[in-house]
Design an enzyme around this catalytic site. Structure first.
Site, mmCIF file in Angstrom:
data_model
loop_
_atom_site.group_PDB
_atom_site.id
_atom_site.type_symbol
_atom_site.label_atom_id
_atom_site.label_comp_id
_atom_site.label_asym_id
_atom_site.label_seq_id
_atom_site.Cartn_x
_atom_site.Cartn_y
_atom_site.Cartn_z
ATOM 1 N N HIS A 211 0.863 -1.228 -0.075
ATOM 2 C CA HIS A 211 -0.161 0.089 0.088
ATOM 3 C C HIS A 211 0.767 1.227 0.081
ATOM 4 O O HIS A 211 1.986 1.258 0.607
ATOM 5 C CB HIS A 211 -0.923 -0.141 1.273
ATOM 6 C CG HIS A 211 -1.998 1.078 0.907
ATOM 7 N ND1 HIS A 211 -1.941 2.320 1.618
ATOM 8 C CD2 HIS A 211 -3.329 0.774 0.628
ATOM 9 C CE1 HIS A 211 -3.156 2.651 1.350
ATOM 10 N NE2 HIS A 211 -3.756 2.013 0.691
ATOM 11 N N GLU B 113 -7.670 -5.411 0.072
ATOM 12 C CA GLU B 113 -8.382 -6.290 -1.271
ATOM 13 C C GLU B 113 -8.099 -7.887 -0.837
ATOM 14 O O GLU B 113 -8.812 -8.647 -1.360
ATOM 15 C CB GLU B 113 -7.579 -6.122 -2.274
ATOM 16 C CG GLU B 113 -7.418 -4.654 -2.901
ATOM 17 C CD GLU B 113 -8.994 -4.084 -3.417
ATOM 18 O OE1 GLU B 113 -9.938 -4.421 -3.071
ATOM 19 O OE2 GLU B 113 -8.557 -3.124 -4.291
HETATM 20 C C1 LIG Z 1 -0.624 -0.850 -3.734
HETATM 21 C C2 LIG Z 1 0.509 -0.291 -4.673
HETATM 22 C C3 LIG Z 1 -0.155 0.039 -6.223
HETATM 23 C C4 LIG Z 1 1.152 0.879 -4.208
HETATM 24 O O1 LIG Z 1 2.165 1.120 -5.039
HETATM 25 P P1 LIG Z 1 3.383 1.991 -4.822
HETATM 26 O O2 LIG Z 1 3.214 2.772 -3.308
HETATM 27 O O3 LIG Z 1 3.608 2.902 -5.973
HETATM 28 O O4 LIG Z 1 4.588 1.205 -4.437
HETATM 29 P P2 LIG Z 1 5.463 0.496 -5.731
HETATM 30 O O5 LIG Z 1 4.814 -0.169 -6.772
HETATM 31 O O6 LIG Z 1 6.545 1.552 -5.869
HETATM 32 O O7 LIG Z 1 6.102 -0.654 -4.542
HETATM 33 C C5 LIG Z 1 7.497 -0.402 -3.904
HETATM 34 C C6 LIG Z 1 8.297 -1.548 -3.902
HETATM 35 O O8 LIG Z 1 7.509 -2.582 -3.331
HETATM 36 C C7 LIG Z 1 7.394 -3.631 -4.400
HETATM 37 N N1 LIG Z 1 5.978 -4.161 -4.172
HETATM 38 C C8 LIG Z 1 4.727 -3.514 -3.793
HETATM 39 N N2 LIG Z 1 3.709 -4.086 -3.791
HETATM 40 C C9 LIG Z 1 3.995 -5.202 -4.070
HETATM 41 C C10 LIG Z 1 3.402 -6.550 -4.337
HETATM 42 N N3 LIG Z 1 1.831 -6.625 -3.957
HETATM 43 N N4 LIG Z 1 3.945 -7.599 -4.789
HETATM 44 C C11 LIG Z 1 5.229 -7.515 -4.804
HETATM 45 N N5 LIG Z 1 6.176 -6.608 -4.702
HETATM 46 C C12 LIG Z 1 5.531 -5.282 -4.266
HETATM 47 C C13 LIG Z 1 7.511 -3.134 -5.621
HETATM 48 O O9 LIG Z 1 7.970 -3.774 -6.747
HETATM 49 C C14 LIG Z 1 8.560 -2.121 -5.185
HETATM 50 O O10 LIG Z 1 9.778 -2.766 -5.247
HETATM 51 P P3 LIG Z 1 11.331 -2.081 -6.034
HETATM 52 O O11 LIG Z 1 11.666 -1.116 -4.800
HETATM 53 O O12 LIG Z 1 12.094 -3.422 -6.028
HETATM 54 O O13 LIG Z 1 10.943 -1.579 -7.129
HETATM 55 C C15 LIG Z 1 1.204 -1.430 -4.924
HETATM 56 O O14 LIG Z 1 1.714 -2.061 -3.566
HETATM 57 C C16 LIG Z 1 0.718 -2.620 -5.702
HETATM 58 O O15 LIG Z 1 0.753 -2.510 -7.108
HETATM 59 N N6 LIG Z 1 0.002 -3.736 -5.120
HETATM 60 C C17 LIG Z 1 -0.752 -4.936 -5.686
HETATM 61 C C18 LIG Z 1 -1.816 -4.266 -6.203
HETATM 62 C C19 LIG Z 1 -3.121 -4.184 -4.964
HETATM 63 O O16 LIG Z 1 -3.188 -4.945 -4.233
HETATM 64 N N7 LIG Z 1 -3.786 -2.938 -5.439
HETATM 65 C C20 LIG Z 1 -4.888 -2.734 -4.433
HETATM 66 C C21 LIG Z 1 -4.617 -1.467 -3.362
HETATM 67 S S1 LIG Z 1 -5.492 -1.190 -2.162
#
Ligand SMILES: CC(C)(COP(=O)(O)OP(=O)(O)OC[C@H]1O[C@@H](n2cnc3c(N)ncnc32)[C@H](O)[C@@H]1OP(=O)(O)O)[C@@H](O)C(=O)NCCC(=O)NCCS
Length: 513
Positions: free
Chosen positions: A398, A451
């Site tokens: 998140h 979720e």
């Molecule tokens: C929720 C979300 C979009 C937040 O995104 P964000 O704040 O931009 O965080 P990032 O995508 O930049 O992630 C930061 C790091 O954690 C990792 N990471 C974050 N969520 C992850 C996940 N669910 N699975 C694996 N790795 C994850 C990323 O790969 C990134 O790694 P890096 O530093 O090696 O590049 C992201 O965690 C995600 O895509 N989760 C899965 C989708 C989901 O469950 N969405 C519902 C949200 S309520």
């Protein structure tokens, strides 16, 4: 791509000689001269020294004043003292100065004598537009992480403490103890209802569950021409706004905006179930005014009375997802409202943002993940492989929470209470994901988000995966509407800037092919 042309100076782009006037001349004389010479400004001089400037903008202000042009002297309306530019100033520096001070025209002076006028328009034609340094510009990080863009009384998320609230109340406590309609009232009207207000609110919103007739007629076509329930509902919500004659939020008062908002919130669950049933060749089931929010929601799915605990569990999920700070869909709804657009436009925009897998599109994927893993033994190897391939695990991570997401903890307890089929397996997978991510993505603090257990709860309550994201939307619409009303009540258009990083303009157009 770096700029390759030679540096141009103000002397090359200014218009010379400048059109001039004396401060004792009348506005009528001077504006006639500007029009004849097709210039946007006149420099007021004392001998050869500029002492002021009169621009098109001054003339617009003058015309609005209603004064007589022939009886008014230029000295009364000119801008003075006047800043001047040197002819050897680079176009780039001059452009930055114009942007900083909001100028459109500047006299060009050499050795105390007026030699020309440079305009913003001429600078733009020649400027090698490199990033303009604006003293008040704020560099926002990618994804606007941590940037505060508004003040709100709707609620907030406290990521480090693992806590979020609607207005001044703990959102999880509200979901645990109150019916959804009370929380809806809190969000829209600002306070929890008294007993009398609760009844009045129910009387007000229950009739609004009914889909307007002209939209109901078109729903079969809408349903058959959409791939997902979300797509169909998005179109239908737009049609409700049109059919009911919603007007721009800019042109209406608070009471009409509130009426529109309540209808959007009340009708969305009915549209979700109607579109779902039509897409499955089933007849639409009308909402029942005698049922509360969650029970009515499940009723419209099957036309059967549901176990009250299931109705309550779905309703509790819906309460937990009503609002959650400036997430992508809420921000979208506020941006659209800030343009003065109608409430339906803002809600439909919010739905578009919510449909993405990184926002509201995750719960069905999280449940699919459980199915793909299949057994507890397979969890670790499956997840290691998944993350090693650079894929994200849906339902985890998140932007704001760096500890347990309180919604996930609460929904896990709801899933346990109702004895959800997949709860034991989901708990094993949750722990394995947390361990795998701690190993492979150390320091990122990744935990289950709303979720992950949402899918487990909805699945047990009989909601099929294609209704997961729409069900998220069915209550998030209340949060959007609270934000829409707040934005409209104290509005300024949301209009940030971007840094242009493409090839330097202006490049000559290529010859036609
Ligand atoms: C929720 C979300 C979009 C937040 O995104 P964000 O704040 O931009 O965080 P990032 O995508 O930049 O992630 C930061 C790091 O954690 C990792 N990471 C974050 N969520 C992850 C996940 N669910 N699975 C694996 N790795 C994850 C990323 O790969 C990134 O790694 P890096 O530093 O090696 O590049 C992201 O965690 C995600 O895509 N989760 C899965 C989708 C989901 O469950 N969405 C519902 C949200 S309520």
């Amino acid at each position: 791509m770096p700029a390759t042309s030679t540096i141009r100076t103000v002397a090359e782009v200014m218009s010379s000689p400048a059109v001039t006037a004396q401060s004792s001349e009348s506005i009528a004389e001077v504006s006639k001269r500007m029009a004849e010479q097709e210039k946007g400004s006149v420099v007021i001089v004392d001998g050869k020294r500029p002492i002021g400037i009169l621009t098109e903008r001054d003339l617009v202000r003058f015309n609005a004043s209603g004064a007589a042009a022939s009886d008014t002297k230029v000295s009364e309306w000119m801008t003075q003292p006047v800043d001047c530019a040197a002819p050897d100033l680079s176009v780039q520096e001059a452009f930055a100065g114009f942007a900083e001070k909001g100028y459109r025209h500047l006299p060009v002076v050499e050795a105390d004598e007026l030699v020309g006028v440079v305009s913003l328009r001429s600078l733009m034609l020649f400027a090698q537009v490199q990033p303009v340094v604006h003293p008040s510009a704020i560099e926002a990080p990618p994804g606007l992480e941590g940037v505060i863009v508004a003040e709100t009384e709707v609620g907030d998320v406290r990521g480090l403490e693992g806590f979020y609230h609607y207005r001044q109340y703990n959102a999880v406590e509200l979901a645990d103890r109150l019916p959804l309609e009370d929380v809806w009232h809190l969000l829209i009207d600002g306070h929890l209802p008294s007993a009398a207000e609760r009844d009045a609110f129910a009387d007000e919103v229950k009739p609004l569950r009914v889909v307007p007739g002209s939209v109901a007629q078109l729903l079969p076509s809408v349903a058959s021409s959409s791939h997902t329930v979300m797509e169909g509902v998005r179109s239908a919500m737009s049609m409700v706004g049109a059919a009911e004659g919603y007007r721009p939020t800019l042109d209406i008062g608070a009471a009409e905006r509130r009426r529109n908002a309540l209808q959007m919130c009340a009708v969305m669950p009915s549209l979700i179930m109607a579109v779902y049933r039509l897409q499955n060749d089933l007849e639409v089931i009308e909402p029942r005014p005698d049922l509360g929010y969650g029970a009515n929601y499940l009723w419209m799915l099957t036309g059967e009375e549901f176990d009250a605990d299931k109705g309550r569990a779905v309703e509790q999920y819906q309460i937990t997802t009503i609002d959650h700070g400036f997430n992508a869909s809420t921000f979208t709804a506020r941006v659209i409202t800030s343009s003065g657009a109608d409430v339906a436009a803002a809600v439909v925009g919010g739905m578009g943002a919510l449909s993405g897998p990184l926002h509201g599109g995750a719960p069905s994927r999280a449940l699919a993940l459980l199915d793909a893993i299949g057994t507890a033994d397979n969890a670790r190897p499956y997840l290691l492989d998944h993350v090693a391939r650079g894929e994200k695990i849906m339902g985890f991570g998140h932007r704001v929470y760096k500890t347990d997401d309180p919604r996930s903890t609460f929904l896990r307890s709801v899933a346990e209470r109702i004895g959800a089929d997949k709860i034991d397996f989901a708990k094993v997978v949750e722990q394995t994901v947390v361990d795998v991510l701690a190993e492979l993505k150390p320091g990122r603090d990744l935990y289950a988000n709303v979720e992950f257990y949402a899918g487990v709860v909805m699945d047990h309550c009989g909601l099929p995966p294609e209704l997961f994201t729409p069900t998220f939307a069915s209550s998030r619409v209340i949060g959007w509407c609270a934000n829409i009303l707040e934005q409209a009540a104290d509005n300024r258009i949301i209009r940030p800037s971007a840094r242009y990083v493409g090839p330097p303009p202006p490049e000559p157009l290529p010859d036609p092919a």
